[in-house]
Design a protein around this motif. Structure first.
Motif, PDB file in Angstrom:
ATOM      1  N   LEU A 305       1.091  -1.348  -1.898  1.00  0.00           N
ATOM      2  CA  LEU A 305       1.556  -2.559  -2.205  1.00  0.00           C
ATOM      3  C   LEU A 305       1.328  -4.169  -3.176  1.00  0.00           C
ATOM      4  CD1 LEU A 305       4.800  -3.520  -2.294  1.00  0.00           C
ATOM      5  CD2 LEU A 305       4.175  -4.471   0.139  1.00  0.00           C
ATOM      6  N   CYS A 306      -0.197  -3.612  -2.471  1.00  0.00           N
ATOM      7  CA  CYS A 306      -0.575  -5.510  -3.343  1.00  0.00           C
ATOM      8  C   CYS A 306      -1.248  -5.288  -4.436  1.00  0.00           C
ATOM      9  CB  CYS A 306      -1.605  -5.057  -2.313  1.00  0.00           C
ATOM     10  SG  CYS A 306      -1.070  -6.769  -0.450  1.00  0.00           S
ATOM     11  N   LEU A 307      -1.390  -4.073  -4.610  1.00  0.00           N
ATOM     12  CA  LEU A 307      -2.405  -2.757  -5.905  1.00  0.00           C
ATOM     13  C   LEU A 307      -1.267  -3.448  -6.965  1.00  0.00           C
ATOM     14  CD1 LEU A 307      -4.672  -2.027  -7.655  1.00  0.00           C
ATOM     15  CD2 LEU A 307      -3.841   0.503  -6.326  1.00  0.00           C
ATOM     16  N   HIS A 308       0.189  -2.585  -6.563  1.00  0.00           N
ATOM     17  CA  HIS A 308       1.080  -2.588  -7.563  1.00  0.00           C
ATOM     18  C   HIS A 308       1.374  -4.433  -8.417  1.00  0.00           C
ATOM     19  CE1 HIS A 308       4.709  -1.499  -9.310  1.00  0.00           C
ATOM     20  NE2 HIS A 308       5.533  -1.931  -9.013  1.00  0.00           N
ATOM     21  N   ASN A 309       1.564  -4.949  -6.824  1.00  0.00           N
ATOM     22  CA  ASN A 309       1.560  -6.259  -7.229  1.00  0.00           C
ATOM     23  C   ASN A 309       1.041  -7.334  -8.462  1.00  0.00           C
ATOM     24  OD1 ASN A 309       3.853  -8.390  -6.017  1.00  0.00           O
ATOM     25  ND2 ASN A 309       1.949  -9.276  -5.990  1.00  0.00           N
ATOM     26  N   GLY A 310      -0.291  -6.435  -8.175  1.00  0.00           N
ATOM     27  CA  GLY A 310      -1.629  -6.893  -9.194  1.00  0.00           C
ATOM     28  C   GLY A 310      -1.950  -6.473 -11.038  1.00  0.00           C
ATOM     29  N   THR A 311      -0.626  -5.874 -10.742  1.00  0.00           N
ATOM     30  CA  THR A 311      -0.544  -5.067 -11.694  1.00  0.00           C
ATOM     31  C   THR A 311       1.220  -5.420 -12.682  1.00  0.00           C
ATOM     32  OG1 THR A 311       1.472  -2.890 -10.927  1.00  0.00           O
ATOM     33  CG2 THR A 311      -1.231  -2.685 -11.473  1.00  0.00           C
TER      34      THR A 311
END
Length: 491
Positions: A305-311
């Motif tokens: 979830l955090c990785l996606h939020n960073g994109t």
């Protein structure tokens, strides 16, 4: 994204598994935000600073990996292009003197990196957009050779073949088309993080959205691109357009941009911003963290979830972390790098002070200012800087009126000081930062205005290339004095 991305090609199974984990982690996030640990009245400040690497002629120097290898410090990381790198500052808990601590660490990092860069005939400079940058430096060959950057480029390109179109109009007009995402690397910023209680998040985030145009206008430092005089914060337009590969697909509407000011006012808290990003934006880096068992760790890392939020590159962004028993942060992403360390730290204090100082009546302002007009204010500040006129609720006559941004800054300065008092920090620390802001306001100047005045001076008798180079030499000399830009000589 960090070092977790170790490949740049993904299968349909990767996307399916990644999306499943994000849905699970959204449920976990909602549960976590209700836990007592996320409501502690503990604040901290942190920052990331992106830098340009330049050679003896002031041109981009593509040696970031060589410098990073020599420095061997995990707080220094590569950026998208080989002529950029990033410093990651240590978070400073409050109360205390967070801005002095931030200032001192940035300067210490500059000293360390500069020693290593000298071996490659390279210097480091914080500036929103480099005046001497040429269109050839947007070529994909300048991208840092790391799997996560290749994966990002491939993921974005899949939306419409990876071709972008940049069209920015100011005093001059800049038009360019190309492929890849190296043009995004022309933007360097000073990203500030504020950790705060989860139950304060909605009010503070909305206050940040309302106040960001005020701070951006006074912090602007990106007026030139390849010799073209564009926006005061050209970086804002360039970043959005350089990764905008959206395809209308025959429809009468466009998908939301991954670089955005937001989709509306926050009504509940941080969770809805994460949920919004999952709902609106398809995954482009479907990396599965095999070593993270989110059912066993407490708080869970919520890595996918955090990785996606960073994109999704919102100009103000919600951040979740499971560090220190878990917390949420606001990441202020609109501030440019430079002109000097004290200017950047003062900008950080100003945006944090305004956010905390106006949170109590953010709802009142929101009622009188539809979100689309707050977004309008953001882009007007980026375009016109300290000369911007913003739309603002009129409490005396009702309705919305246009007001000079400098008037709004003068009105809200006392609340910025009150907001910094909420942090419980050292008063001398916050006073030193606010003095820098007040001096900039009194002289009606910022990095963008200083750059343009110097550039116009040289253009009277020099070419575009020579004027850009001379301007940059002056900028570097002034940066190294450590004096705030309001004290820089203009002749």
């Amino acid at each position: 994204m960090g070092t977790a991305v170790v490949k740049d090609k993904f299968t349909d199974d990767d996307y399916h598994a990644f999306n499943g984990r994000m849905e699970l982690q959204l449920t976990q996030l909602r549960e976590q935000l209700n836990q007592p640990a996320f409501h502690r009245k503990l604040f901290s400040v942190g920052a990331e600073l992106e830098l340009y690497l330049i050679d003896d002629e002031g041109l981009p120097s593509p040696v970031n990996q060589e410098i990073l290898d020599a420095a061997n410090n995990p707080q220094f990381t590569p950026e998208l292009n080989r002529y950029n790198l990033e410093m990651n500052m240590s978070p400073v808990a409050l109360p205390g003197a967070p801005f002095k601590a931030l200032h001192d660490e940035i300067n210490a990092f500059f000293g360390d990196l500069r020693r290593h860069a000298a071996a490659f005939n390279t210097d480091l400079i914080p500036i929103g957009t480099l005046p001497t940058l040429r269109t050839e430096h947007f070529d994909p060959s300048y991208m840092t050779d790391k799997p996560r950057f290749h994966a990002l480029a491939r993921g974005l390109a899949s939306e419409e073949g990876g071709r972008y179109r940049i069209n920015i109009n100011g005093k001059d007009s800049f038009l360019m088309e190309g492929e890849g995402i190296a043009a995004e690397g022309a933007n360097t910023s000073f990203q500030v993080h504020l950790r705060l209680p989860a139950d304060h998040f909605a009010h503070c985030f909305n206050a940040a959205q309302l106040m960001t145009p005020l701070v951006l206008s006074l912090a602007a430092n990106s007026p030139l691109l390849s010799g073209y005089r564009l926006w005061q914060e050209t970086r804002v337009a360039l970043f959005k357009q350089s990764v905008d590969f959206r395809n209308a697909r025959g429809q009468n509407w466009r998908y939301p941009s991954r670089v955005n000011f937001g989709q509306g006012w926050v009504r509940q808290g941080a969770w809805e911003l994460f949920a919004e990003n999952v709902a609106l934006f398809p995954a482009i880096l479907p990396v599965i963290y095999e070593d993270d068992d989110t059912s066993q760790q407490n708080p869970p890392p919520l890595s996918e979830l955090c990785l996606h939020n960073g994109t999704v590159w919102s100009w103000n962004r919600a951040v979740y972390s499971n560090a220190d028993d878990g917390h949420v942060r606001i990441e202020f992403r609109a501030l440019p790098a430079g002109p000097t360390t004290i200017d950047m730290v003062a900008n950080a204090a100003f945006i944090i002070g305004l956010t905390l100082g106006t949170q109590e009546f953010a709802n009142e302002l929101m009622t009188g200012l539809p979100f689309r007009l707050a977004e309008y204010n953001f882009y007007r500040s980026a375009q016109d800087g300290i000369n911007a006129k913003l739309l603002w609720p009129s409490h005396h006559m009702g309705g919305i009126i246009e007001r000079p941004v400098v008037e709004l800054i003068e009105q809200f300065l006392p609340l910025a000081r009150e907001g910094l008092d909420i942090l419980g920090g050292d008063k001398d620390d916050s006073d030193a930062c606010m003095k820098v802001i007040e001096e900039r306001l009194a002289k009606r100047t910022n990095g963008a205005r200083w750059q343009l005045e110097r550039y116009e001076h040289y253009r009277q008798h020099c070419s575009v290339e020579e004027s850009s180079a001379r301007l940059l030499r002056d900028y570097v000399e002034n940066f190294k004095t450590g004096k705030p830009v309001a004290e820089w000589a203009k002749d």
